[in-house]
Design an enzyme around this catalytic site. Structure first.
Site, mmCIF file in Angstrom:
data_model
loop_
_atom_site.group_PDB
_atom_site.id
_atom_site.type_symbol
_atom_site.label_atom_id
_atom_site.label_comp_id
_atom_site.label_asym_id
_atom_site.label_seq_id
_atom_site.Cartn_x
_atom_site.Cartn_y
_atom_site.Cartn_z
ATOM 1 N N TYR A 145 6.421 9.398 -1.771
ATOM 2 C CA TYR A 145 4.998 8.683 -1.465
ATOM 3 C C TYR A 145 5.230 8.033 -0.162
ATOM 4 C CZ TYR A 145 1.568 5.181 -1.858
ATOM 5 O OH TYR A 145 0.376 4.616 -1.477
ATOM 6 N N TRP A 149 3.461 7.554 4.253
ATOM 7 C CA TRP A 149 2.780 8.086 5.475
ATOM 8 C C TRP A 149 3.865 8.353 6.478
ATOM 9 C CZ3 TRP A 149 -2.582 6.141 6.569
ATOM 10 C CH2 TRP A 149 -3.191 5.671 5.352
#
Length: 766
Positions: A108, A110
């Site tokens: 999980y 960015w």
């Protein structure tokens, strides 16, 4: 050397590598550049970069298995061939002994704005195509509660947050914008895949100049920028639902609501009206009732409600409100408030969940597709809500509730992480450490020695975005960027794709072909670009081939009309354009949720007092919000992030009243603690937050240590050392890390050194 365009989640920029030095500058398209790009020059060759493949000493000597030494052990350098041989054998062992339900694909986060070298897509594609699947996570830490509640009430998260009211509409039409949780620019300055134009500051300035009234409803005044000229209402943290209920009560009791809209577009209003007016429980949810909960004067609440009548009102609820106990309630109640005003779907009015939280919200969508790496088919049907990873690892086989289903936690033996840092996102990091100790094997791809990497058994050095070719693009920004490699890879770092391709080859069979489809990285870039080229061609627009795009460096994509999406169409004709809800209308009451029987999430929005509120032992409320100097924990070792720290530690902002009561002065080191743990931070006296509240941003790298009494604490200032690891409710099981009851005291002991940015000890192999 010349500058090349590049893309990051915090904005487009230009970069140049010359004689071992990186120089960056803002993209000329951007009217309000994000200073986070200044984290990059010092980060590219920082000593904390992972330089070579590493294997934890205990795992190497004792083999796979649960181990409390994770996070405390030394590492052994290893060459690529040997480490991949060992890893492939371990992946095959777990798959063959326990099935793919024994493997968790984390990742999980960015990690990269590039559409091909997107770490989450890469690792999930590898696990699907080369191993047959993995236990997955659903939803996000940022929107764990809202992503589950919104489909029951209005529709999926994306159309309610991204295909709804735009900043252009706000400038032109909005009379009043109620910002529950604020709309801080530090949040809207980032967006997955990149953003080429930061327009939010100027849009607020223009709207305010026209006469739009912004109301910042938050314990922190700066959650709206000065350009908005906002009024500030500071309710007690976590009481927004009670405030919204009182606003609706005033509207109804004074005949200022829109009964016709409620009858034609909504389902369940009579039942909810019974609740809000107190006809069943003899407790009207009026302004006087809410005042005792929120700490705002009753007349202030009533006057705010009256001022909304007859105006174009936009209700915005931030991500932050649903990152708390019962986080589903303010999300749901915000939609009900907008419905009571009859505003849903009007230009610049109604309800736009999380507008201002991410750069993509409030923007138009592109008219052509952008690159996306296919992830293959997952042969495992087991999943967990993303914030429940510690529960899964600590209690396999235990049942849990989720969105009307009764599920059980799988028994995971191996976790594979590539991109993302759970020691940033997760709560109660001491508990997370215990959870990770239960694994047989923990594998991490990383650019730097984060706390996650320091707890791994196998750490594989991967390239940074500036060290590889990629395509920067997202569905709501018109600029597509050819992200040419600017600098060579750091020492032995490799692209995630190449690591996975070599692992797949070692797994045998058709794993390598299934993962790569016979393509190199360069081949994949050409393949992924083709979808955009064809989209342009189908619209009769210039459609440069890949070589022309790559040489040009960037192209501007066409965008769709600003049509308001499903809510605008629904407002105009609810029969012809029903919402994707069970009734086709706004579900003010949800029979489906009521049937689940969850005491912590009833069938209509309601005020539910938190179980973890302030106590005499922990009287302050910690707000652990997103940082302004980095994206989550990314590049905390970068120059821009480091410059904002004091005495090398994160800053704890508190009101002068709370500081004086504890003998704390500006610049003092303080110990912030809860029932779960503690952390150190540097005090900063502030006048833009309410008394009784302290604010410490997330993202400081976890650096565990102990005080003189032997009590554990993070010496660097990670607030998740004190937060509570529990779900928002049985419905969504989202994270509750935004608000925590704590106490604070001056720390007068000798200061422990911060070692978060020093590589761990390494030992030669045997």
């Amino acid at each position: 050397m010349s500058f090349h365009p590049h893309s990051a989640h915090w904005g487009a920029f230009q970069a140049r590598w010359d004689d071992g030095r990186l120089t960056v500058r803002p993209h000329p398209r951007d009217p309000d550049p994000n200073p986070l790009i200044d984290n990059l020059p010092g980060a590219l060759r920082h000593p904390v970069r992972v330089s070579v493949p590493m294997v934890r000493r205990g795992w190497l000597e004792r083999g796979p298995g649960p181990d409390d030494a994770r996070g405390r052990d030394g590492y052994v350098p290893m060459d690529w061939d040997e480490v991949l041989d060992r890893l492939a054998a371990e992946l095959a062992r777990v798959r063959d002994a326990h099935g793919v339900q024994g493997i968790f694909g984390g990742s999980y986060g960015w990690s990269s704005a590039g559409r091909f070298h997107h770490a989450q897509s890469q690792v999930h594609r590898f696990l699907n195509t080369a191993l047959g699947g993995y236990v997955r996570s659903v939803n996000s830490y940022s929107a764990g509660a809202s992503a589950v509640i919104l489909p029951h009430v209005l529709g999926p998260l994306e159309p309610v947050a991204m295909r709804n009211v735009t900043w252009t509409q706000i400038v032109q039409h909005t009379d009043v914008l109620l910002a529950f949780g604020g709309m801080a620019l530090k949040n809207s300055r980032v967006g997955s895949g990149g953003i080429s134009q930061h327009v939010e500051r100027e849009a607020m300035r223009q709207a305010a100049a026209r006469g739009c009234r912004f109301v910042c409803i938050s314990p922190i005044r700066s959650d709206l920028p000065q350009e908005a000229r906002a009024e500030w209402l500071a309710p007690r943290p976590g009481t927004d639902t009670a405030l919204m209920l009182a606003l609706v009560h005033t509207l109804v009791s004074e005949g200022l609501h829109d009964p016709a809209f409620l009858a034609s577009h909504c389902d369940g209003w009579p039942e909810f009206e019974t609740y809000v007016m107190g006809r069943a429980d003899r407790q009207p949810k009026d302004a006087a009732w809410a005042a005792g909960i929120c700490g705002l004067p009753a007349e202030t609440i009533a006057q705010l409600a009256r001022s909304l009548a007859g105006r174009r009102v936009l209700v915005v609820v931030s991500h932050s409100l649903q990152r708390a106990e019962h986080g589903e309630q303010p999300v749901w109640m915000g939609a009900v408030l907008a419905a009571a005003l009859g505003q849903l779907g009007l230009p610049g009015g109604g309800y736009n969940y999380a507008l201002g939280t991410i750069a993509h919200y409030g923007k138009r969508a592109n008219a052509v597709p952008v690159a996306a790496l296919p992830q293959g088919r997952n042969g495992c049907d087991r999943f967990i809500p993303v914030a429940r990873i510690a529960d899964m690892l600590l209690a396999p086989g235990t049942p849990f509730d989720y969105d009307g289903r009764r599920l059980t936690y799988p028994h995971v033996r191996l976790a594979y992480w590539a991109g993302g840092n759970p020691f940033h996102h997760h709560q109660d990091l001491w508990r997370l450490r215990r959870a990770l100790a239960t694994l047989d094997t923990f594998v991490v791809h990383e650019i730097a020695w984060t706390a996650t990497a320091r707890h791994a058994d196998i750490v594989l050095p991967c390239t940074m975005t500036l060290e590889r070719d990629d395509i920067g693009a997202t569905s709501t920004d018109p600029l597509m960027i050819a992200m040419r490699r600017v600098a060579p890879p750091h020492r032995l770092a490799r692209d995630d794709y190449d690591i996975f391709a070599d692992l797949a080859r070692r797994l045998g069979g058709d794993a390598h072909q299934a993962f790569t489809e016979g393509r190199s990285s360069a081949d994949w870039l050409r393949h992924l670009y083709e979808a955009t080229r064809k989209g342009l061609q189908d619209l009769g627009l210039p459609a440069p081939d890949f070589d022309a795009f790559w040489a040009r460096g960037e192209i501007v994509l066409p965008q769709q009309a600003d049509d308001g999406g499903i809510l605008r169409a629904f407002h105009a004709d609810p029969a012809a354009h029903p919402l994707p809800t069970p009734s086709g209308r706004v579900q003010i009451c949800s029979p489906a949720i009521a049937a689940f029987g969850y005491a912590d999430c009833p069938g209509h929005p309601a005020w539910l007092p938190p179980a973890d509120g302030p106590t005499p032992e922990h009287p302050l409320v910690l707000i652990a919000n997103q940082p302004a100097t980095r994206l989550h924990s990314q590049f905390d070792f970068g120059g821009h992030s480091q410059a904002a720290k004091r005495q090398g530690r994160e800053v704890c902002r508190l009101h002068a009243h709370d500081a004086a009561a504890r003998g704390v002065h500006d610049g003092d080191i303080v110990r912030v603690f809860s029932a779960r743990g503690a952390f150190l931070a540097c005090a900063e006296i502030a006048d833009d937050l309410m008394p009784g509240v302290i604010q410490v941003p997330t993202g400081s790298w976890f650096d565990p240590g102990a005080d003189a009494a032997g009590r554990p604490l993070c010496v660097h200032g990670n607030p998740n050392a004190v937060t509570r690891d529990s779900g928002t409710s049985s419905l969504a099981q989202g994270c509750t890390g935004q608000l925590t009851a704590v106490q604070l005291e001056r720390f007068d002991e000798a200061l422990p050194a911060v070692r978060a940015f020093e590589p761990p000890a390494t030992q030669p192999g045997s």
